[in-house]
Design an enzyme around this catalytic site. Structure first.
Site, PDB file in Angstrom:
ATOM      1  N   HIS A  91      58.122 -16.584  -4.610  1.00  0.00           N
ATOM      2  CA  HIS A  91      58.534 -15.540  -5.945  1.00  0.00           C
ATOM      3  C   HIS A  91      59.745 -15.184  -6.074  1.00  0.00           C
ATOM      4  O   HIS A  91      60.181 -14.278  -6.838  1.00  0.00           O
ATOM      5  CB  HIS A  91      57.440 -14.611  -5.986  1.00  0.00           C
ATOM      6  N   ASP A 154      55.356  -3.660  -7.701  1.00  0.00           N
ATOM      7  CA  ASP A 154      54.358  -3.534  -8.742  1.00  0.00           C
ATOM      8  C   ASP A 154      53.325  -4.724  -8.912  1.00  0.00           C
ATOM      9  O   ASP A 154      52.182  -4.619  -9.362  1.00  0.00           O
ATOM     10  CB  ASP A 154      55.279  -3.727 -10.081  1.00  0.00           C
ATOM     11  N   GLU A 269      57.639   5.505 -12.701  1.00  0.00           N
ATOM     12  CA  GLU A 269      58.232   4.293 -13.036  1.00  0.00           C
ATOM     13  C   GLU A 269      58.642   4.359 -14.626  1.00  0.00           C
ATOM     14  O   GLU A 269      58.220   5.814 -15.214  1.00  0.00           O
ATOM     15  CB  GLU A 269      57.518   3.156 -13.216  1.00  0.00           C
TER      16      GLU A 269
END
Ligand SMILES: Cc1cc2nc3c(=O)[nH]c(=O)nc-3n(C[C@H](O)[C@H](O)[C@H](O)COP(=O)(O)OP(=O)(O)OC[C@H]3O[C@@H](n4cnc5c(N)ncnc54)[C@H](O)[C@@H]3O)c2cc1C
Length: 519
Positions: A91, A154, A269
């Protein structure tokens, strides 16, 4: 595509000969795991989530244990120029987990090697594999022990070794620090092929070097992660601001308030969104509940091109009295200066909250934007520079959005262990800025080159202004730039490389060091 531009090496006789070497080298490895020549059956190892670069390896190896990893690294060190890249779930954005004509270790094959609960001095830990996905760690920890790690990313389809090699940041980091601050022991295979246990007290240089070390010093095969008891439920809330200074003031208040006795939010956040009805970039991206839409009539006439959303969450248990939860939330929100008419909230299970991006992934896959290129930019920007960053970047360069989230939220430097290899700004409060670009294939998206150029424009702006910032998940093309990135830590970084991976075999995709010949 940059992928094409960056295929800088033409196949030469020497390289073809090297492929022959690879197959004979691999045949002598005697691994418990498996080997596949070329880019793997799905060709996955020459791609990553970024979709910007492509480098084909000579072989993909699926190790089954640390000893397999050690054998591969040792074999590479006996070759003239083979490199080895540990690949988590691929990723990365800029080819960091690739090895051009080298050996890629698909660490996912080791994911079930470790999963053990321990208590040391009354604190709970879980030992997990470097190749385990955080989403699996979450599910197993909650299901089997009623416990969970404290600090997350996240999105959880990332591996333990992959995020620990960077930092691992999410809305819990203000309290517990990044994931690199929440592990106490690692098993690592160094670039010499040694399998070492390391911690604060045992091989500390390796332990702190590897955390945030961009895969340069060793392959993480096991990590000991701190646990806490897992709550059942989460109250997930979003509130809206039209002024950046009010948004940052409240976000900073929440992340700096002491956690003594009184409850405080467990997650903080924030993100920037466009002041328009654009489905992806604008008002519709804020609501948490399809039944509760965004009412732009409540925005003040002074609202500018972009707006700000503070996102918070409070843990609770299903047997807690809901009116007590309401009272805590009202008290915590009561101190904040958000637009009272633009508040969104839902109650979800703790696991669903942590897997929230998985749902977005499913939708994005259905609309084919998950597999399009993602020229993302992640940075840490100091508190002193964030207001100017907002004026120049969010309000001007990115005023129309980026086709995905533009995260901005504060964290505290004191929660980051400065003995690790992660580079952050000097100030106590700094902001994570994440420009998570998605390019919709229809209608024709802006070219990847254009988006990468926009990222450079932002970095150049920060450099020109002399901002105190660091790239997160950094990507540079020259060693000079890496030297600047590490600043006064560069000498230490080079010394550690010489100590733990003297031939520069590991993680070539980071493009920091070149593979050295055998002495
Ligand atoms: C959709 C999405 C959401 C994200 N959200 C967040 C977020 O909220 N917070 C955050 O901090 N980051 C986030 N990231 C970034 C992510 O943390 C990094 O890209 C991370 O490196 C990806 O993990 P991976 O397992 O896929 O690693 P890879 O991309 O496979 O590898 C990354 C680097 O680590 C090295 N590496 C991999 N495994 C090991 C190992 N076992 N030992 C040593 N080195 C290893 C590789 O060689 C490479 O250099 C997100 C990325 C995506 C795509």
């Amino acid at each position: 595509m940059i992928a094409c531009l960056e295929r800088y090496v033409h196949e030469t006789d020497a390289e073809s000969r090297q492929d022959d070497d690879v197959s004979s080298i691999c045949k002598t490895l005697d691994l418990q795991g498996s080997i596949e020549f070329g880019g793997g059956s799905t060709g996955f190892a020459d791609k990553d989530f970024g979709g910007v670069y492509s480098f084909e390896p000579s072989a993909v190896i699926r190790p089954s244990c640390a000893d397999d990893v050690a054998r591969v690294v040792k074999a590479a060190s006996r070759s003239s120029n083979l490199t080895v890249a540990a690949r988590g779930n691929g990723h990365s954005i800029n080819g960091q987990a690739m090895a051009h004509r080298g050996l890629v270790l698909d660490m996912r094959s080791t994911e079930d090697n470790h999963f053990k609960l321990l208590t040391i001095n009354g604190v709970y830990y879980v030992d997990v594999s470097g190749g385990a996905l955080w989403e699996d760690v979450l599910k197993r920890c909650v299901l089997e022990f009623g416990m969970a790690p404290r600090s997350w990313t996240d999105y959880l389809s990332l591996t333990v070794g992959g995020t620990l090699s960077n930092a691992g940041v999410s809305g819990q980091a203000f309290r517990y620090g990044p994931q690199t601050s929440n592990v106490t022991e690692l098993e690592v295979v160094t670039g010499k092929g040694d399998v070492l246990i390391c911690s604060e007290n045992e091989n500390p240089e390796l332990f702190f070097g590897v955390l945030g070390g961009l895969g340069q010093f060793g392959v993480i095969t096991r990590a000991r992660v701190v646990l806490q008891s897992a709550p059942d439920m989460v109250r997930w809330i979003r509130v809206v601001y039209s002024e950046f200074d009010e948004f940052t003031q409240d976000a900073e208040l929440l992340v700096t308030q002491p956690v003594k006795g009184e409850s405080s939010f467990d997650y903080v956040e924030g993100f920037v969104f466009v002041n328009s009805d654009d489905r992806v970039n604008g008002w519709p991206s804020v609501s948490l509940d399809p039944k509760h839409g965004f009412e732009p009539d409540f925005l003040p006439p002074t609202a500018g091109s972009v707006l700000y959303c503070l996102e918070v969450a409070l843990h609770y248990n299903s047997d807690d009295n809901l009116s007590a939860v309401d009272t805590v939330v009202s008290r915590l929100l009561g101190r904040l200066g958000f637009n009272r008419n633009l508040k969104f909230q839902v109650d979800v299970s703790y696991v669903d909250f942590l897997l929230r991006v998985k749902r977005a992934e499913e939708q994005a896959k259905a609309s084919r934007i998950w597999d399009s290129p993602h020229p993302w930019l992640n940075m840490f920007v100091s508190k002193s520079d964030i207001a100017e960053f907002d004026r120049a970047v969010f309000k001007k360069i990115l005023k129309d959005g980026i086709g995905g989230p533009m995260l901005v939220y504060p964290v505290l430097r004191s929660k980051w262990d400065n003995r690790t290899s992660v580079m952050v700004p000097d100030e106590e409060i700094f902001y994570l800025v994440a420009l998570l670009r998605f390019t919709c294939p229809n209608p024709k998206p802006p070219s990847v080159e254009k988006l990468v150029a926009q990222n450079h424009e932002i970095i150049q702006y920060c450099n020109k202004r002399g901002s105190d910032f660091k790239l997160y998940l950094p990507h540079y093309k020259s060693q000079e730039e890496w030297k600047n990135h590490f600043g006064n830590q560069w000498t230490r970084f080079v010394e550690m490389k010489a100590c733990f991976d003297p031939m520069a075999i590991l993680s070539p995709g980071q493009n920091i060091f070149s593979r050295l010949p055998q002495p």
